[in-house]
Design an enzyme around this catalytic site. Structure first.
Site, short mmCIF file in Angstrom:
data_model
loop_
_atom_site.label_atom_id
_atom_site.label_comp_id
_atom_site.label_asym_id
_atom_site.label_seq_id
_atom_site.Cartn_x
_atom_site.Cartn_y
_atom_site.Cartn_z
N GLY A 22 0.87 -1.17 0.00
CA GLY A 22 0.00 0.00 0.00
C GLY A 22 0.90 1.22 0.00
N GLU A 125 -12.67 18.21 6.52
CA GLU A 125 -13.27 17.00 7.10
C GLU A 125 -13.48 17.20 8.59
OE1 GLU A 125 -10.92 13.57 5.95
OE2 GLU A 125 -11.54 13.75 3.87
N HIS A 245 -16.12 4.44 10.89
CA HIS A 245 -16.44 5.60 10.06
C HIS A 245 -17.95 5.79 10.13
CE1 HIS A 245 -16.75 8.38 6.74
NE2 HIS A 245 -15.44 8.43 6.64
N ARG A 292 -15.05 11.86 14.21
CA ARG A 292 -15.93 10.76 13.80
C ARG A 292 -16.35 9.82 14.93
NH1 ARG A 292 -11.89 8.30 9.27
NH2 ARG A 292 -12.48 10.22 8.25
N HIS A 350 -13.46 0.85 10.33
CA HIS A 350 -12.76 1.59 9.26
C HIS A 350 -11.25 1.63 9.46
CE1 HIS A 350 -12.30 4.60 6.15
NE2 HIS A 350 -11.76 5.45 6.99
N ARG A 385 -8.32 8.65 15.56
CA ARG A 385 -7.55 9.31 14.49
C ARG A 385 -8.34 10.47 13.89
NH1 ARG A 385 -7.47 8.29 8.59
NH2 ARG A 385 -9.27 7.01 9.05
P1 FAD Z 1 -2.65 -0.81 2.95
O1 FAD Z 1 -2.81 0.25 1.98
O2 FAD Z 1 -3.87 -1.48 3.44
O3 FAD Z 1 -1.70 -1.93 2.31
C1 FAD Z 1 -1.50 -3.14 2.96
C2 FAD Z 1 -0.71 -4.06 2.06
O4 FAD Z 1 -0.30 -5.19 2.81
C3 FAD Z 1 -1.49 -4.61 0.88
O5 FAD Z 1 -0.65 -4.61 -0.24
C4 FAD Z 1 -1.78 -6.06 1.29
O6 FAD Z 1 -1.91 -6.95 0.20
C5 FAD Z 1 -0.54 -6.37 2.08
N1 FAD Z 1 -0.64 -7.47 3.03
C6 FAD Z 1 -1.43 -7.58 4.12
N2 FAD Z 1 -1.18 -8.74 4.76
C7 FAD Z 1 -0.22 -9.37 4.05
C8 FAD Z 1 0.45 -10.61 4.18
N3 FAD Z 1 0.21 -11.47 5.17
N4 FAD Z 1 1.38 -10.94 3.26
C9 FAD Z 1 1.64 -10.12 2.22
N5 FAD Z 1 1.04 -8.93 2.05
C10 FAD Z 1 0.13 -8.57 2.95
N6 FAD Z 1 -6.85 7.62 5.24
C11 FAD Z 1 -6.57 8.91 4.97
O7 FAD Z 1 -5.61 9.46 5.51
N7 FAD Z 1 -7.35 9.61 4.10
C12 FAD Z 1 -8.42 9.06 3.47
O8 FAD Z 1 -9.07 9.71 2.68
C13 FAD Z 1 -8.74 7.71 3.76
N8 FAD Z 1 -9.83 7.14 3.20
C14 FAD Z 1 -10.05 5.81 3.42
C15 FAD Z 1 -11.11 5.17 2.76
C16 FAD Z 1 -11.31 3.82 2.90
C17 FAD Z 1 -12.46 3.15 2.21
C18 FAD Z 1 -10.43 3.07 3.74
C19 FAD Z 1 -10.63 1.59 3.91
C20 FAD Z 1 -9.40 3.70 4.42
C21 FAD Z 1 -9.20 5.05 4.27
N9 FAD Z 1 -8.15 5.70 4.92
C22 FAD Z 1 -7.90 7.01 4.65
C23 FAD Z 1 -7.19 4.96 5.72
C24 FAD Z 1 -5.95 4.71 4.85
O9 FAD Z 1 -6.34 4.47 3.53
C25 FAD Z 1 -5.13 3.55 5.36
O10 FAD Z 1 -4.90 3.68 6.73
C26 FAD Z 1 -3.79 3.52 4.65
O11 FAD Z 1 -3.98 3.55 3.26
C27 FAD Z 1 -3.02 2.28 5.05
O12 FAD Z 1 -1.90 2.16 4.22
P2 FAD Z 1 -0.92 0.95 4.45
O13 FAD Z 1 0.12 1.05 3.40
O14 FAD Z 1 -0.52 0.90 5.86
O15 FAD Z 1 -1.83 -0.36 4.23
C1 SIN Z 2 -13.09 9.74 4.23
O1 SIN Z 2 -12.88 10.12 3.09
O2 SIN Z 2 -14.08 10.04 4.89
C2 SIN Z 2 -12.06 8.87 4.87
C3 SIN Z 2 -11.02 9.71 5.42
C4 SIN Z 2 -10.20 8.94 6.38
O3 SIN Z 2 -10.47 7.79 6.69
O4 SIN Z 2 -9.26 9.55 6.89
#
Ligand code: FAD
Ligand code: SIN
Length: 529
Positions: A22, A125, A245, A292, A350, A385
């Site tokens: 991610g 927001e 959320h 939230r 969320h 958060r």
């Molecule tokens: P992720 O982006 O979830 O990536 C995790 C990665 O780990 C993926 O590639 C997955 O395949 C991999 N993985 C997991 N387990 C394993 C395993 N065992 N082996 C191999 N790979 C694995 N935050 C904001 O700040 N602003 C926003 O507008 C916002 N909107 C959101 C909307 C939605 C619908 C959601 C669900 C979340 C939102 N968030 C937002 C929160 C934010 O998106 C996440 O907290 C953030 O993107 C997490 O990033 P990350 O890289 O830690 O994890």
């Molecule tokens: C949203 O767009 O409402 C999500 C934002 C967030 O999870 O930080």
């Protein structure tokens, strides 16, 4: 059953092993690959390219860029207030102040954000005292991931293994301490557990939404990194603080509940009940723009009597569609036109504020193991958060992690690993999915927005019984992909329940009806149920 020899040479090594692709995993991959062209960077990701919580981020990234109408101090205060007295102030300051630099980097790597005549277009927001959310329409995460995937493809020293599940961390024990030396993994197309050794291992595995039956998180969010770190002995904190959320679409279609961005309320949308009344001002003077945790509890309370809707009918139609095309289209696909009818909403699991405990350098309590992104508990969020602070947190802690690895980088020295590898067996998927369904249901009922001591104990009891069932399946059938994920979900659920029972005050996202004591900092904003 074990099988010697033949596959032994398929064990791999890398200098930096990143688990997760991610925003956190990909950004760290880019930084380390750029800085160390002669080092091998390996990334494991358990799904197809892009699939992650990041991909679905709508609202955007909270960064102070408009110093006329906003300030670092305001963003710091908003974060502390949302966190309900439990944020680590040093971390908050560092994340907020380093935000603009990290944002520049993301833009330099090709991510596009919406612009206005004065520069970047800034959204609003809940809990933010100024417009400061950088975004690309309502599909910010998609555009971030797209640019990061393009950027990382430029580095020949990065190997990404898609559809590959990290199973467990490899821990070497010596007299003084234990250290992480990589991980085991399974690929979708193989039944063999392989190992990958690394000088540094970084968990970037994202969230835990799949522990609940109603969640905005995709299937990958099963808390694998947290469970792996826990099994390896790392410190895990603040698991009781699960953020719900307030506005996911209340529709029974599909497993994952589609999010209606908080930015829509920032744009002027109201929350109303079936009888057409706005209710948020009964709960908080900030109305729909309260943090939230407050909005989710208010919706929960109102929903006990009637449905709750998000209402955009009073907003200018063309502008609404222009700013929120994804939400508009998604609702249309469900037969709902947001421009002329209210959309039923409900709170959904969320975001996890807790996770693997890290310091400012993203180090965990295990030597050479780091955690970044949503799986990490950095101290930024405290008990709740602030919206759009998680993408920011990921960017800043990726940089801290990178800087720490940079100072410790050395020539890779392998360790002798066990010479035999387990063969995975055909697993009884149905039984495992039944365990998952029971788990999700009990977590939604007993460890949701409103908890009780009795409910938490009942939840814990069931999770322990399901864990015994899983153990028996393991003994009979061995390891499989679904078994690993189910085991991780159970461990995460267990941690949420145990740490909820240990929590003695109602703060932020945590609300136990049996606790009278309420957190000290924003007492007046708490919703009494
Ligand atoms: P992720 O982006 O979830 O990536 C995790 C990665 O780990 C993926 O590639 C997955 O395949 C991999 N993985 C997991 N387990 C394993 C395993 N065992 N082996 C191999 N790979 C694995 N935050 C904001 O700040 N602003 C926003 O507008 C916002 N909107 C959101 C909307 C939605 C619908 C959601 C669900 C979340 C939102 N968030 C937002 C929160 C934010 O998106 C996440 O907290 C953030 O993107 C997490 O990033 P990350 O890289 O830690 O994890
Ligand atoms: C949203 O767009 O409402 C999500 C934002 C967030 O999870 O930080």
């Amino acid at each position: 059953m074990t099988k010697p020899g033949k596959e032994r040479n398929e064990n791999r090594h890398s200098d930096v092993l990143i688990i997760g692709a991610g925003i956190a995993g990909l950004c760290l991959g880019i930084k380390t690959a750029q800085r160390f062209p002669d080092k091998k960077i390996a990334i494991l990701s358990k799904d197809r390219p892009g699939e992650s919580n990041t991909q679905y981020a709508q609202g955007g990234i909270a960064v102070v860029t408009d110093l006329k109408n906003d300030s670092f101090q305001q963003h710091i205060s908003d974060t502390l207030l949302a966190g309900d007295g439990l944020c680590n102030e040093e971390v908050v300051r560092s994340v907020v102040k380093e935000g603009p630099e990290r944002l520049k980097e993301l833009i330099a790597w090709g991510t596009l954000f919406d612009k206005s005549s004065n520069g970047l277009d800034l959204g609003l927001e809940g809990g933010h005292s100024a417009h400061r959310i950088i975004h690309k329409k309502d599909k910010t995460g998609f555009h971030i991931i797209d640019s990061l995937l393009r950027m990382i493809a430029k580095f020949p020293n990065v190997e990404i293994l898609w559809n590959t599940l990290a199973v467990d961390l490899l821990i070497a024990e010596d007299k003084e301490n234990s250290r992480c030396i990589g991980s085991t993994f399974i690929s979708h197309d193989s039944r063999i557990i392989r190992s990958i050794q690394a000088s540094f291992t970084v968990l970037a595995t994202g969230g835990i939404g799949q522990v609940y039956s109603v969640t905005t998180n995709p299937k990958i969010a099963s808390g694998d990194g947290i469970a792996m770190a826990y099994r390896a002995g790392a410190k895990i904190r603040d698991m009781q603080f699960v953020q719900f959320h307030p506005t996911a679409i209340n529709s029974s279609q599909g497993d994952i509940t589609f999010l209606i961005s908080e930015a829509l309320r920032g744009f002027g949308a109201y929350l109303i009940t079936s009888d057409g009344n706005r209710f948020m001002f009964k709960y908080d003077k900030r109305g729909e723009m309260a943090p939230r945790d407050i909005v989710s509890r208010a919706i929960y309370k109102e929903s006990l009597h009637q449905l709750v809707y998000i209402d955009c009918r009073h907003l200018e139609k063309a502008e609404l569609i222009d700013h929120f095309p994804t939400i508009y289209q998604k609702c249309l696909s469900l037969g709902l036109d947001i421009t002329c009818e209210p959309v039923p909403v409900l709170p959904a699991a969320h975001y996890l504020c807790g996770g693997i405990d890290t310091n400012l350098c993203a180090q965990t309590s295990i030597n050479r193991l780091y955690a970044i992104g949503e799986c990490a508990r950095t101290g930024l969020h405290g008990a709740n958060r602030l919206a759009s602070n998680s993408l920011l947190e990921a960017l800043v802690f990726v940089h801290h992690c990178f800087q720490d690895i940079e100072t410790r980088m050395y020539h890779f020295v392998g360790t002798v690993l066990p010479s035999e590898m387990l063969i995975t067996h055909k697993s009884p998927s149905e039984k495992l999915f039944t365990i998952q369904s029971k788990l999700k249901l009990v977590m939604s009922q007993k460890a949701g927005i409103i908890r009780t001591n009795h409910g938490l104990k009942m939840g814990l009891d069931l999770v322990r019984r399901l864990s015994v069932e899983l153990e028996l399946i393991f003994l009979e059938f061995g390891i499989s992909w679904i078994l690993c994920e189910t085991r991780n979900l159970l461990i995460v659920a267990n941690l949420i329940l145990e740490q909820s029972l240990d929590q003695k005050e109602n703060r932020g996202t945590f609300y136990n009806q049996d606790i009278q004591k309420v957190g000290n900092s924003i007492l007046k904003h708490h919703v009494k149920i």
